[in-house]
Write a protein that holds these residues in place. Structure first.
Motif, PDB file in Angstrom:
ATOM      1  N   SER A  54       0.867  -1.193   0.000  1.00  0.00           N
ATOM      2  CA  SER A  54       0.000   0.000   0.000  1.00  0.00           C
ATOM      3  C   SER A  54       0.895   1.231   0.000  1.00  0.00           C
ATOM      4  O   SER A  54       1.567   1.499  -0.981  1.00  0.00           O
ATOM      5  N   ASP A  55       0.923   1.946   1.120  1.00  0.00           N
ATOM      6  CA  ASP A  55       1.847   3.080   1.213  1.00  0.00           C
ATOM      7  C   ASP A  55       3.178   2.632   1.814  1.00  0.00           C
ATOM      8  O   ASP A  55       4.026   3.428   2.138  1.00  0.00           O
ATOM      9  N   LYS A  56       3.317   1.325   1.963  1.00  0.00           N
ATOM     10  CA  LYS A  56       4.579   0.749   2.468  1.00  0.00           C
ATOM     11  C   LYS A  56       4.678  -0.709   2.012  1.00  0.00           C
ATOM     12  O   LYS A  56       3.646  -1.322   1.687  1.00  0.00           O
ATOM     13  N   PRO A  57       5.887  -1.241   2.003  1.00  0.00           N
ATOM     14  CA  PRO A  57       6.020  -2.663   1.631  1.00  0.00           C
ATOM     15  C   PRO A  57       5.491  -3.545   2.756  1.00  0.00           C
ATOM     16  O   PRO A  57       5.276  -3.057   3.867  1.00  0.00           O
ATOM     17  N   THR A  58       5.309  -4.834   2.485  1.00  0.00           N
ATOM     18  CA  THR A  58       4.887  -5.765   3.539  1.00  0.00           C
ATOM     19  C   THR A  58       6.079  -6.660   3.905  1.00  0.00           C
ATOM     20  O   THR A  58       7.027  -6.808   3.131  1.00  0.00           O
ATOM     21  N   TYR A  59       5.970  -7.270   5.074  1.00  0.00           N
ATOM     22  CA  TYR A  59       7.014  -8.215   5.486  1.00  0.00           C
ATOM     23  C   TYR A  59       7.078  -9.381   4.491  1.00  0.00           C
ATOM     24  O   TYR A  59       8.151  -9.902   4.180  1.00  0.00           O
ATOM     25  N   VAL A 191      15.384   8.810 -12.298  1.00  0.00           N
ATOM     26  CA  VAL A 191      15.190   8.529 -10.869  1.00  0.00           C
ATOM     27  C   VAL A 191      16.351   9.065 -10.035  1.00  0.00           C
ATOM     28  O   VAL A 191      17.512   8.994 -10.455  1.00  0.00           O
ATOM     29  N   ASP A 192      16.010   9.590  -8.858  1.00  0.00           N
ATOM     30  CA  ASP A 192      17.013  10.030  -7.906  1.00  0.00           C
ATOM     31  C   ASP A 192      17.257   8.849  -6.958  1.00  0.00           C
ATOM     32  O   ASP A 192      16.488   8.619  -6.016  1.00  0.00           O
ATOM     33  N   ALA A 193      18.311   8.079  -7.234  1.00  0.00           N
ATOM     34  CA  ALA A 193      18.572   6.841  -6.485  1.00  0.00           C
ATOM     35  C   ALA A 193      18.792   7.122  -5.000  1.00  0.00           C
ATOM     36  O   ALA A 193      18.360   6.350  -4.142  1.00  0.00           O
ATOM     37  N   GLN A 194      19.449   8.219  -4.713  1.00  0.00           N
ATOM     38  CA  GLN A 194      19.718   8.553  -3.304  1.00  0.00           C
ATOM     39  C   GLN A 194      18.414   8.840  -2.553  1.00  0.00           C
ATOM     40  O   GLN A 194      18.209   8.361  -1.434  1.00  0.00           O
ATOM     41  N   ALA A 195      17.511   9.578  -3.201  1.00  0.00           N
ATOM     42  CA  ALA A 195      16.224   9.898  -2.547  1.00  0.00           C
ATOM     43  C   ALA A 195      15.446   8.614  -2.271  1.00  0.00           C
ATOM     44  O   ALA A 195      14.875   8.440  -1.188  1.00  0.00           O
ATOM     45  N   CYS A 196      15.426   7.689  -3.242  1.00  0.00           N
ATOM     46  CA  CYS A 196      14.719   6.414  -3.084  1.00  0.00           C
ATOM     47  C   CYS A 196      15.343   5.624  -1.941  1.00  0.00           C
ATOM     48  O   CYS A 196      14.661   5.197  -1.015  1.00  0.00           O
ATOM     49  N   SER A 197      16.656   5.463  -1.978  1.00  0.00           N
ATOM     50  CA  SER A 197      17.352   4.647  -0.979  1.00  0.00           C
ATOM     51  C   SER A 197      17.201   5.245   0.423  1.00  0.00           C
ATOM     52  O   SER A 197      16.915   4.532   1.386  1.00  0.00           O
ATOM     53  N   GLU A 198      17.366   6.551   0.524  1.00  0.00           N
ATOM     54  CA  GLU A 198      17.274   7.177   1.856  1.00  0.00           C
ATOM     55  C   GLU A 198      15.855   7.073   2.403  1.00  0.00           C
ATOM     56  O   GLU A 198      15.657   6.863   3.599  1.00  0.00           O
ATOM     57  N   MET A 200      13.694   4.628   1.760  1.00  0.00           N
ATOM     58  CA  MET A 200      13.498   3.237   2.199  1.00  0.00           C
ATOM     59  C   MET A 200      14.187   3.009   3.545  1.00  0.00           C
ATOM     60  O   MET A 200      13.656   2.353   4.424  1.00  0.00           O
ATOM     61  N   ASN A 201      15.388   3.582   3.691  1.00  0.00           N
ATOM     62  CA  ASN A 201      16.135   3.389   4.933  1.00  0.00           C
ATOM     63  C   ASN A 201      15.487   4.106   6.109  1.00  0.00           C
ATOM     64  O   ASN A 201      15.475   3.592   7.226  1.00  0.00           O
ATOM     65  N   ARG A 202      14.953   5.274   5.831  1.00  0.00           N
ATOM     66  CA  ARG A 202      14.331   6.076   6.903  1.00  0.00           C
ATOM     67  C   ARG A 202      12.995   5.475   7.348  1.00  0.00           C
ATOM     68  O   ARG A 202      12.696   5.413   8.522  1.00  0.00           O
ATOM     69  N   ASN A 203      12.209   5.013   6.369  1.00  0.00           N
ATOM     70  CA  ASN A 203      10.821   4.651   6.689  1.00  0.00           C
ATOM     71  C   ASN A 203      10.537   3.157   6.764  1.00  0.00           C
ATOM     72  O   ASN A 203       9.572   2.756   7.415  1.00  0.00           O
ATOM     73  N   PHE A 204      11.332   2.344   6.077  1.00  0.00           N
ATOM     74  CA  PHE A 204      10.994   0.918   5.992  1.00  0.00           C
ATOM     75  C   PHE A 204      12.090   0.008   6.534  1.00  0.00           C
ATOM     76  O   PHE A 204      12.128  -1.178   6.222  1.00  0.00           O
ATOM     77  N   LYS A 205      12.991   0.576   7.325  1.00  0.00           N
ATOM     78  CA  LYS A 205      14.109  -0.219   7.857  1.00  0.00           C
ATOM     79  C   LYS A 205      13.573  -1.418   8.650  1.00  0.00           C
ATOM     80  O   LYS A 205      14.087  -2.531   8.563  1.00  0.00           O
ATOM     81  N   HIS A 206      12.504  -1.195   9.425  1.00  0.00           N
ATOM     82  CA  HIS A 206      11.953  -2.247  10.287  1.00  0.00           C
ATOM     83  C   HIS A 206      11.267  -3.349   9.475  1.00  0.00           C
ATOM     84  O   HIS A 206      11.092  -4.455   9.962  1.00  0.00           O
ATOM     85  N   ILE A 207      10.872  -3.035   8.235  1.00  0.00           N
ATOM     86  CA  ILE A 207      10.164  -4.040   7.409  1.00  0.00           C
ATOM     87  C   ILE A 207      11.152  -4.783   6.507  1.00  0.00           C
ATOM     88  O   ILE A 207      11.146  -6.013   6.444  1.00  0.00           O
ATOM     89  N   ARG A 209      14.767  -3.915   6.035  1.00  0.00           N
ATOM     90  CA  ARG A 209      16.168  -3.479   6.198  1.00  0.00           C
ATOM     91  C   ARG A 209      16.546  -2.346   5.247  1.00  0.00           C
ATOM     92  O   ARG A 209      17.693  -2.249   4.792  1.00  0.00           O
ATOM     93  N   GLY A 210      15.567  -1.578   4.824  1.00  0.00           N
ATOM     94  CA  GLY A 210      15.866  -0.436   3.959  1.00  0.00           C
ATOM     95  C   GLY A 210      16.115  -0.810   2.509  1.00  0.00           C
ATOM     96  O   GLY A 210      16.520   0.024   1.704  1.00  0.00           O
ATOM     97  N   SER A 211      15.825  -2.073   2.139  1.00  0.00           N
ATOM     98  CA  SER A 211      16.111  -2.513   0.759  1.00  0.00           C
ATOM     99  C   SER A 211      14.872  -2.575  -0.115  1.00  0.00           C
ATOM    100  O   SER A 211      14.995  -2.760  -1.322  1.00  0.00           O
ATOM    101  N   VAL A 212      13.691  -2.519   0.461  1.00  0.00           N
ATOM    102  CA  VAL A 212      12.479  -2.648  -0.364  1.00  0.00           C
ATOM    103  C   VAL A 212      11.479  -1.539  -0.107  1.00  0.00           C
ATOM    104  O   VAL A 212      11.441  -0.930   0.954  1.00  0.00           O
ATOM    105  N   CYS A 213      10.676  -1.305  -1.134  1.00  0.00           N
ATOM    106  CA  CYS A 213       9.537  -0.394  -1.071  1.00  0.00           C
ATOM    107  C   CYS A 213       8.495  -0.994  -2.020  1.00  0.00           C
ATOM    108  O   CYS A 213       7.540  -1.596  -1.589  1.00  0.00           O
TER     109      CYS A 213
END
Ligand code: B12
Ligand code: SF4
Ligand code: SF4
Length: 226
Positions: A54-59, A191-198, A200-207, A209-213
């Motif tokens: 949805s607005d975030k990836p799933t486990y 695409v701004d790869a840094q914006a995407c990666s940062e 994911m790391n800021r918001n989805f680290k707990h889901i 590890r910052g590698s998926v969206c």
């Protein structure tokens, strides 16, 4: 049966959803030029799992991402072994590995998307992803580089995004520019790869590890179940 058909059959038996081939000499660094032919392997993702983003990836999506990477690495490793047994050099490109000491810190040893586009299997969308003609962006990719000559055709798949910009408007990191891809354009054009990666790391680290969206995969109409 020629060598490529034999390898292709093996890769499909092992779980590839599609296979293609191309000559990628022009896109290889000097140390890889010897293995100038590329065999692309695509594995289709689960629509059911992608549809739950949805607005975030799933486990579950994070697990699927890792499981499919493992499958791709197994398929391309097996292909590499078969090709070597036929008397040629071969190298399976890691499914998903960032090489931190390259000049661009968001980069792998070789780009699977380049080989997939060259093989005529699809195009690069405004989400910066490979949009396969069969399954849209809902695929993960692998590549085997080899010096075994392959039956290269000349395929061109036209950009199919048109005026759509759903992925651009849905990206929570505002990482997509809305520009259309063209051969040879810089990644930053799309695409701004840094914006995407940062993001994911800021918001989805707990889901993941910052590698998926995966939001830009989920929303693309080219991938909706047919
Ligand atoms: C580093 C990396 C990242 C970085 C940088 C992303 C990027 N776009 O480069 C970060 C961490 C941000 C990232 C994010 C994501 N990633 Co990522 N990532 C990689 C990785 C490991 C290396 C990519 C790389 O080297 N980039 C360097 C730049 C210059 O190249 P590029 O973006 O790949 O694309 C350029 C070239 O391919 C070239 N090109 C393409 N076709 C052709 C044809 C010709 C003729 C020419 C001249 C050039 C050319 O043009 C493109 C734009 O300039 C690859 C695996 C791999 N080895 O390919 C996965 C990969 C690109 N990621 C993937 C995915 C799915 C994601 C995410 C959705 C995360 C997720 N799984 O939920 C997001 C999407 C971000 C986005 N919209 O692009 C998939 C894409 C699958 C697909 N359908 O396209 C890949 C291929 C992994 C895989 N095995 O399937 N990723
Ligand atoms: S993976 Fe997420 S943050 Fe990155 S470009 Fe796609 S929608 Fe934006
Ligand atoms: S969502 Fe629309 S603009 Fe984005 S990649 Fe898919 S078709 Fe292209």
């Amino acid at each position: 049966m020629n060598n490529f058909t034999k390898i292709q059959d093996k890769l499909m038996e092992m779980g590839a959803s599609f296979v293609g081939c191309s000559d990628v000499e022009a896109y290889l660094p000097e140390n890889l030029k010897k293995v100038k032919y590329a065999i692309t392997v695509g594995v289709r993702l689960s629509d059911f799992i992608i549809d739950q983003i949805s607005d975030k990836p799933t486990y579950t999506y994070f697990h699927h991402y890792r499981a499919v990477n493992t499958l791709i690495d197994q398929i391309t490793l097996r292909g590499q072994i078969e090709i070597q047994n036929m008397g040629y050099s071969a190298m399976a490109v890691p499914a998903s590995q960032t090489v931190n000491d390259l000049e661009d810190r968001y980069s792998g040893v070789f780009q699977h998307k380049t080989a997939a586009v060259k093989a005529g299997l699809g195009w690069i969308g405004k989400n910066g992803l490979f949009i396969s003609t069969k399954y849209g962006p809902r695929v993960r990719l692998g590549t085997i580089l080899t010096d075994m000559e392959l039956p290269i055709g000349s395929h061109v798949v036209r950009d199919g995004c048109g005026s759509c910009r759903i992925c651009v408007d849905s990206c929570p990191a505002m990482a997509l520019t809305g520009n259309s891809w063209f051969a040879g354009c810089d990644r930053s054009h799309i695409v701004d790869a840094q914006a995407c990666s940062e993001y994911m790391n800021r918001n989805f680290k707990h889901i993941g590890r910052g590698s998926v969206c995966g939001i830009c995969i989920r929303v693309c109409p080219k991938g909706f179940s047919k």
